[in-house]
Design a protein around this motif. Structure first.
Motif, PDB file in Angstrom:
ATOM      1  N   SER A 254       0.826  -1.212   0.000  1.00 38.88           N
ATOM      2  CA  SER A 254       0.000   0.000   0.000  1.00 38.88           C
ATOM      3  C   SER A 254       0.858   1.260   0.000  1.00 38.88           C
ATOM      4  O   SER A 254       0.627   2.187  -0.789  1.00 38.88           O
TER       5      SER A 254
ATOM      6  N   THR B  46       1.169   3.675  -3.247  1.00 37.36           N
ATOM      7  CA  THR B  46       0.663   5.041  -3.101  1.00 37.36           C
ATOM      8  C   THR B  46       1.711   6.056  -3.534  1.00 37.36           C
ATOM      9  O   THR B  46       1.417   7.036  -4.243  1.00 37.36           O
TER      10      THR B  46
ATOM     11  N   THR C 259       0.831   7.001   4.477  1.00 35.99           N
ATOM     12  CA  THR C 259       0.123   6.448   3.322  1.00 35.99           C
ATOM     13  C   THR C 259      -1.340   6.866   3.324  1.00 35.99           C
ATOM     14  O   THR C 259      -1.894   7.269   2.292  1.00 35.99           O
TER      15      THR C 259
ATOM     16  N   ARG D 124      -3.285   9.179   0.555  1.00 39.07           N
ATOM     17  CA  ARG D 124      -4.439   8.669  -0.181  1.00 39.07           C
ATOM     18  C   ARG D 124      -5.700   9.493   0.069  1.00 39.07           C
ATOM     19  O   ARG D 124      -6.465   9.752  -0.861  1.00 39.07           O
TER      20      ARG D 124
END
Length: 433
Positions: free
Chosen positions: A229, A233, A337, A341
């Motif tokens: 992730s 990202t 992260t 996002r």
């Protein structure tokens, strides 16, 4: 030796094996006895009748001989008691009462015909009921026989010797049946307890295996999420920046950063797969080296992607135990992260780490909260980031809270104790051989 089917257990209830692969019971008769209980009970009833009926038919030493109607009556009563023995497993106390009744209703000259029936019945009480019930039944029957003997002796004093002998022989027969039944019954109950315990251990083993598999899946998913992730990202943010810029040199620099980030993610993935494939490592071994993640690298990757991340560290992270330091890096990485996002318009992403004497405190705050941010990665939503962070904090004995602050900021706050880690190491050292 392989077995194609479960074996019956001698002295235990039918079907007690339940796939435990118990050893084959010894002896042909024992196996028949265990597999065909009803047929065995019929055989016992027939044997009891064959041993008791002749005594009712022949003349005894009692001074007053039995009449023909009394003899027929005695045979009928004995037959009824023998039929009752067929149900000795399911109704042992009722069967014993039916078997002992002839000893107090038949004429004194025919009482010996019923001495063997209570012996068979009290054996069933000891085996299929309990030892306590067996001795209570024995005492009750012996007491009734003693009363019957006294009444009959007072009615005809010349028969005292015969009556006492009959009482003693009947009591001895019941005592032998009771002692054998107690021995067999205790063995039966002991085997049942062993089988039940073995069954419980099998269930617990299966449950532990399922729990261990679920925990391992959760651990792998958490590490995969943190690795994939965060790096994806960053790659997406860098790719969008390279697409948006018209400067070829700057776009080339961004693509180089994308390649570096992808290589780093590939290296971490290979390291994790190496741990999973290594048979010599403990099942509790971390899936990634504890030094594989660092706070500085997470902050630098977010800054390269164009996000305004500011890091403040109070104290020395190098003095923190490796497991806690790894958890700190992962929490910071996942928090950044989530900010990249869900808060792309944030003007400030402030990451603060305070190393105290007994704990490490983390505070990661961004000011780019949107209405969907809370639902996007909350425990009740579809995201796995925050649940994974809480699991990671709990793994080292800490706590973590995440949520909006003042309506415009999103904060992730965690506290990871150091004393628990020291205590755990001390316990391991004390228990070490």
């Amino acid at each position: 030796m392989p077995r194609s089917a479960s074996q019956a257990v001698v002295g235990a209830a039918p079907g007690a094996d339940d796939g435990l692969l118990l050893p084959r019971p010894p002896g042909v008769f024992r196996r028949f006895w265990a597999r065909h209980p009803r047929a065995a009970d019929v055989i016992v009833a027939v044997l009891a009748f064959l041993l008791s009926a002749p005594t009712a038919a022949f003349r005894s030493e009692y001074p007053i001989p039995p009449t023909v109607p009394q003899t027929v009556y005695a045979i009928v009563v004995v037959v009824g008691a023998c039929v009752a023995l067929v149900f000795r497993r399911s109704r042992p106390l009722l069967v014993f009462a039916a078997a002992a009744l002839p000893m107090v209703i038949l004429p004194p000259s025919l009482v010996p015909a019923s001495h063997l029936l209570p012996a068979f019945a009290i054996y069933a009480v000891a085996v299929y009921r309990s030892v306590r019930s067996c001795w209570i039944a024995f005492a009750t029957a012996t007491g009734l026989m003693a009363v019957y003997t006294v009444v009959a002796g007072l009615a005809d004093p010349t028969t005292w010797g015969y009556l006492v002998t009959s009482l003693v022989s009947g009591a001895i027969a019941m005592l032998i049946g009771a002692l054998i039944g107690v021995n067999v019954g205790n063995r039966r109950r002991y085997l049942e307890a062993l089988i039940d315990r073995s069954r419980q251990l099998l269930v617990e083993r299966d449950q532990q295996a399922r729990l261990g598999a679920a925990a391992e899946r959760t651990r792998i998913a958490r590490e995969m999420h943190d690795i994939v992730s965060h790096n994806l990202t960053v790659i997406v943010a860098l790719a969008e920046g390279a697409t948006a810029t018209a400067d070829p040199a700057r776009a080339r620099a961004v693509t180089e950063q994308i390649a570096d980030t992808a290589r780093g993610a590939l290296t971490e993935m290979r390291a994790m797969l190496g741990v999973l494939r290594d048979p010599e490592l403990s099942p509790d071994a971390p899936l990634a080296p504890v030094d594989a993640a660092s706070v500085a690298e997470a902050v630098e990757s977010a800054q390269r992607a164009g996000f305004p991340v500011v890091l403040h560290v109070e104290g020395r992270l190098d003095d923190v135990p490796a497991e806690v330091r790894f958890a700190v890096a992962r929490i910071v990485q996942e928090s950044l992260t989530n900010a990249m996002r869900h808060a792309p318009l944030a003007t400030t992403i402030d990451a603060r780490i305070a190393v105290r004497a007994d704990a490490v405190d983390l505070d990661i705050v961004n000011d780019g909260v949107r209405p969907r941010t809370e639902a996007a990665d909350s425990p009740g939503g579809a995201g796995f980031g925050l649940p994974g962070l809480r699991e990671r904090a709990a793994h080292v004995g800490g706590t973590l809270q995440a949520g909006p602050v003042d309506g415009r900021r999103w904060a992730v706050r965690a506290s990871l104790p150091l004393s628990a880690q020291a205590g755990a190491k001390t316990d391991l050292e004390e228990n070490a051989p």
